[in-house]
Design a protein around this motif. Sequence first.
Motif, short mmCIF file in Angstrom:
data_model
loop_
_atom_site.label_atom_id
_atom_site.label_comp_id
_atom_site.label_asym_id
_atom_site.label_seq_id
_atom_site.Cartn_x
_atom_site.Cartn_y
_atom_site.Cartn_z
N GLN A 79 23.46 48.73 31.75
CA GLN A 79 22.49 48.46 32.83
C GLN A 79 23.17 48.02 34.13
N LYS A 80 24.51 47.96 34.14
CA LYS A 80 25.28 47.59 35.33
C LYS A 80 24.91 46.20 35.84
N VAL A 81 24.80 45.25 34.91
CA VAL A 81 24.39 43.90 35.28
C VAL A 81 25.41 42.83 34.89
N ALA A 82 26.46 43.20 34.17
CA ALA A 82 27.39 42.20 33.64
C ALA A 82 27.98 41.30 34.72
N LEU A 83 28.30 41.87 35.87
CA LEU A 83 28.93 41.08 36.93
C LEU A 83 27.92 40.31 37.76
N GLU A 84 26.61 40.55 37.50
CA GLU A 84 25.57 39.90 38.30
C GLU A 84 24.91 38.72 37.59
N VAL A 85 24.90 38.74 36.26
CA VAL A 85 24.08 37.76 35.54
C VAL A 85 24.77 36.43 35.33
N THR A 86 26.05 36.33 35.68
CA THR A 86 26.74 35.04 35.60
C THR A 86 27.83 35.01 36.65
N ASP A 87 28.44 33.85 36.84
CA ASP A 87 29.45 33.66 37.88
C ASP A 87 30.85 33.86 37.29
N TRP A 88 31.49 34.95 37.67
CA TRP A 88 32.85 35.26 37.22
C TRP A 88 33.90 34.77 38.20
N SER A 89 33.49 34.17 39.31
CA SER A 89 34.43 33.84 40.38
C SER A 89 35.50 32.84 39.96
N VAL A 90 35.23 32.04 38.93
CA VAL A 90 36.22 31.05 38.48
C VAL A 90 37.48 31.73 37.94
N LEU A 91 37.37 33.04 37.66
CA LEU A 91 38.51 33.78 37.11
C LEU A 91 39.26 34.58 38.16
N GLN A 92 38.74 34.65 39.37
CA GLN A 92 39.23 35.63 40.35
C GLN A 92 40.69 35.46 40.73
N ASP A 93 41.23 34.24 40.64
CA ASP A 93 42.63 34.04 41.01
C ASP A 93 43.60 34.53 39.94
N ARG A 94 43.10 34.69 38.71
CA ARG A 94 44.00 35.04 37.61
C ARG A 94 43.63 36.33 36.88
N VAL A 95 42.43 36.83 37.14
CA VAL A 95 41.95 37.99 36.39
C VAL A 95 41.34 39.02 37.33
N GLU A 96 41.72 40.27 37.11
CA GLU A 96 41.12 41.40 37.82
C GLU A 96 40.07 42.03 36.91
N LEU A 97 38.82 42.04 37.36
CA LEU A 97 37.69 42.47 36.53
C LEU A 97 37.24 43.88 36.87
N GLU A 98 36.84 44.60 35.82
CA GLU A 98 36.21 45.91 36.00
C GLU A 98 35.12 46.07 34.95
N SER A 99 34.00 46.62 35.37
CA SER A 99 32.89 46.89 34.45
C SER A 99 32.79 48.39 34.21
N ILE A 100 32.75 48.77 32.93
CA ILE A 100 32.63 50.17 32.54
C ILE A 100 31.21 50.41 32.04
#
Length: 319
Positions: free
Chosen positions: A12-33
């Motif tokens: 449904q292309k919602v994984a990055l919207e339903v919670t706050d992933w920003s706490v990981l942004q300095d150490r993790v590069e995120l991609e949603s498939i």
Amino acid sequence: MKLRCAILDDYQKVALEVTDWSVLQDRVELESIHEHIQTEEELVRRLASYDILVIMRERTPFRASLLARLPRLKLLVTTGLRNASIDLAAAASHGVTVCGTPGHSEPPVELTWALLLGLARHVADEHQALRAGGPWQTTVGTDLYGKRLGLLGLGKIGSRVARIGQAFGMEVMAWSQNLTEDKAAEQGVMLAGSKEELLEGSDFVSIHVVLSDRTRGLVGEAELQRMRSTAYLINTSRAAIVDQTALAKALMNGWIAGAGLDVFDIEPLPQDHPYRSLPRVLTTPHLGYVTRRNYETFYRGAVEDIQAFLEGAPIRMLN
């Protein structure tokens, strides 16, 4: 360098919207498939460059052969705290930490009743006839009041399904290999003396046992033939608990009045799969756990799991 993390099967292309992933942004590069990756070859090609994978329930199995071909993988996060599609021993042998997340058991209960009510009142048939300009009223519904609801399993989900059945004025009976009379009595439910007694005497049978070696094929051709021709079967647990070939035969031959199915032997269902065209069946595409609140909880838990792993203290480890 940042670690690479892929979130799989985000339909449904919602994984990055339903919670706050920003706490990981300095150490993790995120991609949603978003699309489902079908084959092991394609999975290896797409996922070989990731250190962390977040998977949604059992949409994509991680067997030993796949894990062996992902040498870079260090953390596998599954939503929920149980996932039979992951080879946990193989993951451990390859140095892959597997962690789970919290979740809620209410959504599968609610979908069970959506399917049961949809079958009883022929909702899908009447909706399609109305939208197509067909006859006004073509079916006669089945009452719930005074009918017997038979539950295969009376655990966390089954007991909640039982309470709703009682609220409808249904008589509720349950059976499983480990269910005791005292446990059934706590829920105000009759204990069936056997699986056969439950199947023969119920107007609606709903499955709520965990898939295991003991429950695989629990309902086969002999069991389906014991059910009343006016009875309905609902399965929101796991497809393999019911012999799929036998169920298709039962639906084609009218051994039972119908089935409500949310789980299948192959997911997503191929275009030519029999359940896309069989009569007497109401199907949903494995939506039991798919609610906003559950997604928020799942993905918030995934962020917590990744944070803890990065800090060297993994939480909710499954292996």
